[in-house]
Design an enzyme around this catalytic site. Structure first.
Site, PDB file in Angstrom:
ATOM      1  N   LYS A 116      48.539  33.256  36.833  1.00 54.47           N
ATOM      2  CA  LYS A 116      48.471  33.544  38.271  1.00 54.47           C
ATOM      3  C   LYS A 116      49.580  32.822  39.037  1.00 54.47           C
ATOM      4  O   LYS A 116      50.087  33.353  40.026  1.00 54.47           O
ATOM      5  CB  LYS A 116      47.115  33.119  38.832  1.00 54.47           C
ATOM      6  CG  LYS A 116      45.910  33.672  38.089  1.00 54.47           C
ATOM      7  CD  LYS A 116      45.480  35.033  38.538  1.00 54.47           C
ATOM      8  CE  LYS A 116      44.958  35.040  39.932  1.00 54.47           C
ATOM      9  NZ  LYS A 116      44.461  36.382  40.310  1.00 54.47           N
ATOM     10  N   GLU A 200      43.528  29.927  46.999  1.00 50.74           N
ATOM     11  CA  GLU A 200      43.888  31.050  47.876  1.00 50.74           C
ATOM     12  C   GLU A 200      42.926  31.029  49.052  1.00 50.74           C
ATOM     13  O   GLU A 200      41.810  30.528  48.919  1.00 50.74           O
ATOM     14  CB  GLU A 200      43.706  32.396  47.134  1.00 50.74           C
ATOM     15  CG  GLU A 200      44.751  32.676  46.092  1.00 50.74           C
ATOM     16  CD  GLU A 200      44.456  33.974  45.331  1.00 50.74           C
ATOM     17  OE1 GLU A 200      43.534  34.718  45.728  1.00 50.74           O
ATOM     18  OE2 GLU A 200      45.152  34.216  44.347  1.00 50.74           O
ATOM     19  N   HIS A 235      32.304  41.256  38.375  1.00 51.16           N
ATOM     20  CA  HIS A 235      33.624  41.665  37.881  1.00 51.16           C
ATOM     21  C   HIS A 235      33.547  42.717  36.779  1.00 51.16           C
ATOM     22  O   HIS A 235      34.551  43.025  36.150  1.00 51.16           O
ATOM     23  CB  HIS A 235      34.460  40.460  37.454  1.00 51.16           C
ATOM     24  CG  HIS A 235      34.397  39.348  38.461  1.00 51.16           C
ATOM     25  ND1 HIS A 235      34.819  39.524  39.760  1.00 51.16           N
ATOM     26  CD2 HIS A 235      33.915  38.093  38.396  1.00 51.16           C
ATOM     27  CE1 HIS A 235      34.592  38.402  40.443  1.00 51.16           C
ATOM     28  NE2 HIS A 235      34.046  37.532  39.646  1.00 51.16           N
ATOM     29  N   ARG A 291      48.419  46.673  30.861  1.00 51.74           N
ATOM     30  CA  ARG A 291      47.806  47.479  29.800  1.00 51.74           C
ATOM     31  C   ARG A 291      47.337  48.802  30.389  1.00 51.74           C
ATOM     32  O   ARG A 291      47.362  48.988  31.612  1.00 51.74           O
ATOM     33  CB  ARG A 291      46.567  46.741  29.264  1.00 51.74           C
ATOM     34  CG  ARG A 291      45.538  46.511  30.367  1.00 51.74           C
ATOM     35  CD  ARG A 291      44.186  46.076  29.869  1.00 51.74           C
ATOM     36  NE  ARG A 291      43.198  46.126  30.932  1.00 51.74           N
ATOM     37  CZ  ARG A 291      42.949  45.141  31.792  1.00 51.74           C
ATOM     38  NH1 ARG A 291      43.629  44.014  31.723  1.00 51.74           N
ATOM     39  NH2 ARG A 291      42.031  45.296  32.730  1.00 51.74           N
TER      40      ARG A 291
HETATM   41  C1  MV4 Z   1      39.450  36.987  45.545  1.00 52.91           C
HETATM   42  C2  MV4 Z   1      38.472  37.474  46.424  1.00 52.91           C
HETATM   43  C3  MV4 Z   1      38.572  37.118  47.742  1.00 52.91           C
HETATM   44  N1  MV4 Z   1      39.585  36.312  48.147  1.00 52.91           N
HETATM   45  N2  MV4 Z   1      40.431  36.194  46.001  1.00 52.91           N
HETATM   46  C4  MV4 Z   1      37.512  38.494  41.511  1.00 52.91           C
HETATM   47  C5  MV4 Z   1      38.187  39.012  40.290  1.00 52.91           C
HETATM   48  C6  MV4 Z   1      39.552  38.474  40.311  1.00 52.91           C
HETATM   49  N3  MV4 Z   1      40.479  39.420  39.759  1.00 52.91           N
HETATM   50  C7  MV4 Z   1      39.805  38.197  41.755  1.00 52.91           C
HETATM   51  N4  MV4 Z   1      38.555  38.283  42.432  1.00 52.91           N
HETATM   52  C8  MV4 Z   1      38.467  38.054  43.757  1.00 52.91           C
HETATM   53  N5  MV4 Z   1      39.443  37.293  44.254  1.00 52.91           N
HETATM   54  C9  MV4 Z   1      40.474  35.878  47.269  1.00 52.91           C
HETATM   55  N6  MV4 Z   1      41.458  35.099  47.704  1.00 52.91           N
HETATM   56  C10 MV4 Z   1      37.471  38.299  45.924  1.00 52.91           C
HETATM   57  C11 MV4 Z   1      37.466  38.578  44.581  1.00 52.91           C
HETATM   58  C12 MV4 Z   1      36.388  39.409  44.145  1.00 52.91           C
HETATM   59  C13 MV4 Z   1      36.612  40.651  43.578  1.00 52.91           C
HETATM   60  C14 MV4 Z   1      37.868  41.175  43.372  1.00 52.91           C
HETATM   61  C15 MV4 Z   1      38.053  42.406  42.813  1.00 52.91           C
HETATM   62  C16 MV4 Z   1      36.948  43.149  42.442  1.00 52.91           C
HETATM   63  C17 MV4 Z   1      35.715  42.662  42.610  1.00 52.91           C
HETATM   64  C18 MV4 Z   1      35.519  41.410  43.188  1.00 52.91           C
HETATM   65  C19 MV4 Z   1      34.226  40.942  43.370  1.00 52.91           C
HETATM   66  C20 MV4 Z   1      34.024  39.735  43.924  1.00 52.91           C
HETATM   67  C21 MV4 Z   1      35.102  38.955  44.295  1.00 52.91           C
END
Ligand code: MV4
Length: 507
Positions: A116, A200, A235, A291
């Site tokens: 990241k 973040e 997720h 991917r």
């Molecule tokens: C976040 C977020 C809110 N703010 N980052 C969860 C999976 C990972 N790929 C990143 N995720 C998140 N990051 C910030 N700064 C909320 C999520 C998140 C989320 C993101 C994508 C799909 C589903 C999710 C479910 C809960 C939280």
């Protein structure tokens, strides 16, 4: 073009790749663990090579076994599918060093996007708008509190080596930081062997929207529009669709442009996905998945492009041969993942032997599945057994079509996630497009939904009444035989109806 490729995967994605390869006149080599010796990918490939071992860690994850199988089979290229070794840069490098083609992006692109912090640095340099936050790791909780003050609460504490949701903690005030730091870093060490964390700004209730991109080895690239993947739990995505209801043509163009910028910045080749968090009309780069993704079929359905075919062409050095103006999105596609899970009990894994099996069909329905009657569903492998994908001219018709298709689906012997998807499709807010990444978690899925679930609940209720009657009659000298016979007749008429409805005996 290749004459023979090895597919380093199993399940529905192995079949997905195999089918396109066959259509292109390419021979396929399957590999398999002992657990999978009867699997469809083994039966349908031109050649199948046993890896030995029951577990993924003894088979599909052992790079040297896969490379050895490729050499023995005379394959010229390896397609990794998703999961397993697909985003392992060291494995991708080994494949090319062995003189084989890697059907995926360059190892360096996998490596940069796999971390990241390095990916955020690369994207920042490329002018891609990131989720606001840091581009270096924090050394301890005190350091993190300092950084959080600058960003503003709430903040997300994330693992640098992470992705896909592992090792994330939301911190809403300074007093929560010490604990969150400890648990997140512990989780990151055990999951990735790397405890680095960074911060973040936490976006509340975002939508998850991702853009499919395709790059050839000659500097040409196109994007294939977006997929909305907000219907997920912990997720794990359940429903994906394309296009997204919140993206208009101007926004699509803008997100597509940014997604291509992201790929160019790492000299990307092949198919990839750029994930964004979308909130209040703004979108922010989250990560790039290097991917082919599980949900790629919805993009295929609306663009008419076979993404595996394009992956094979690009890996063989062919130019794309078309440009952005040739990409047209038509209609609306939805995918539902069919997992072996009991969604009425918190999505716990369900194991067993698949007995009756009836797959949906008809206009606009595509099934990507590895299911067969007699298949053992265990705990060692991914619970995703199939995907139901539908396409229609508009979203409302696609929702109705999916609902119809899921009602046709019958899998007995294991519990599946279809009833939860049906519940989502029936929600007015979902139908209106009014949802975000918390939508699925907010639904009460504890009550039974589908016909089979309702039947099981009815039978359970009868048995509860039997027990209650037994209790009431205990010691009274009376029997409940007459009553029991009546209710048995009732139960048997229920199960006859169930057999008719489930099309018992279909294979
Ligand atoms: C976040 C977020 C809110 N703010 N980052 C969860 C999976 C990972 N790929 C990143 N995720 C998140 N990051 C910030 N700064 C909320 C999520 C998140 C989320 C993101 C994508 C799909 C589903 C999710 C479910 C809960 C939280």
């Amino acid at each position: 073009m290749f004459e023979r490729i090895l597919i380093a995967n199993r399940g529905e994605i192995a079949l997905r790749i195999l089918r396109t390869a066959r259509e292109m006149g390419i021979e396929t080599v399957a590999v398999y663990s002992d657990f999978d010796k009867r699997a469809l990918h083994v039966r349908m490939a031109h050649q199948a090579i046993a890896l030995g071992g029951e577990l993924p860690s003894e088979s599909y994850l052992v790079a040297d076994k896969i490379l050895d199988a490729a050499k023995r089979s005379g394959a010229q290229a390896i397609h990794p599918g998703y999961g397993f070794l697909a985003e392992n840069a060291a494995f991708a490098a080994k494949v090319t060093e062995a003189g084989l083609a890697w059907i995926g992006p360059p190892p360096k692109a996998i490596e940069v996007m796999g971390d990241k912090i390095t990916s955020r640095l690369a994207m920042q340099e490329a002018g891609v708008s990131l989720v606001p936050g840091m581009t270096e790791s924090v050394s301890d909780a005190k350091d993190a509190v300092k950084a959080a003050e600058q960003l503003g609460y709430p903040v997300a504490l994330k693992a640098a080596a992470g992705g896909g949701g592992k090792g994330i903690r939301v911190v809403r005030k300074p007093s929560e930081m010490a604990m969150a730091f400890r648990t997140a870093s512990g989780e990151a060490v055990s999951a990735f062997g790397d405890g680095r964390l960074y911060l973040e700004r936490y976006l509340d209730r975002p939508r998850h929207i991702e853009v499919q991109v395709l790059f050839d080895a000659h500097g040409n690239a196109v994007h294939l529009g977006e997929r909305e993947c907000s219907i997920q739990r912990r997720h794990q995505k359940l429903i994906e669709e394309s296009p997204s209801v919140v993206i208009d043509e101007a926004m699509r163009e803008e997100m597509g442009r940014v997604a291509l910028q992201a790929g160019h910045a790492v000299n990307y080749e092949g198919a990839g996905t750029v994930e964004f968090l979308w909130s209040g009309g703004e979108f922010f780069f989250l990560e790039m998945n290097t991917r082919l993704q599980v949900e790629h079929p919805v993009t295929e359905m609306v663009t008419g492009i076979d993404l595996v075919r394009e992956q094979l062409r690009v890996a063989a050095g062919e130019p794309l041969g078309y440009g952005q103006d040739d990409i047209e999105m038509r209609g609306h596609a939805i995918e539902v993942r069919i997992n072996a899970e009991d969604t009425t009990a918190g999505f716990v894994p369900s194991i067993g032997t698949v007995k009756n099996l009836r797959m949906p069909g008809g206009t606009g329905v595509r099934i990507d599945s590895c299911l067969y009657r007699g298949m053992e569903v265990g705990m060692a492998y991914d619970p995703m057994l199939a995907k139901v994908i539908v396409k229609a001219h508009d979203r409302q018709t696609a929702i109705r079509r999916m609902h119809r298709a899921l009602e046709e689906l019958n899998v007995s012997g294991v519990r599946i996630s279809a009833p939860a998807a049906i519940a989502v499709l029936e929600e007015e807010a979902f139908q209106k497009g009014d949802f975000d990444t918390h939508f699925l978690e907010s639904l009460d899925l504890s009550k039974p939904r589908g016909k089979e679930e309702q039947l099981a609940a009815a039978v359970a209720a009868i048995y509860r009444r039997h027990r209650a009657a037994d209790k009431a009659l205990a010691g009274s000298g009376e029997t409940r035989r007459g009553w029991r016979e009546r209710s048995r007749a009732m139960t048997s008429s229920y199960s006859q109806a169930a057999t008719r409805k489930s099309g018992g005996g279909e294979g």
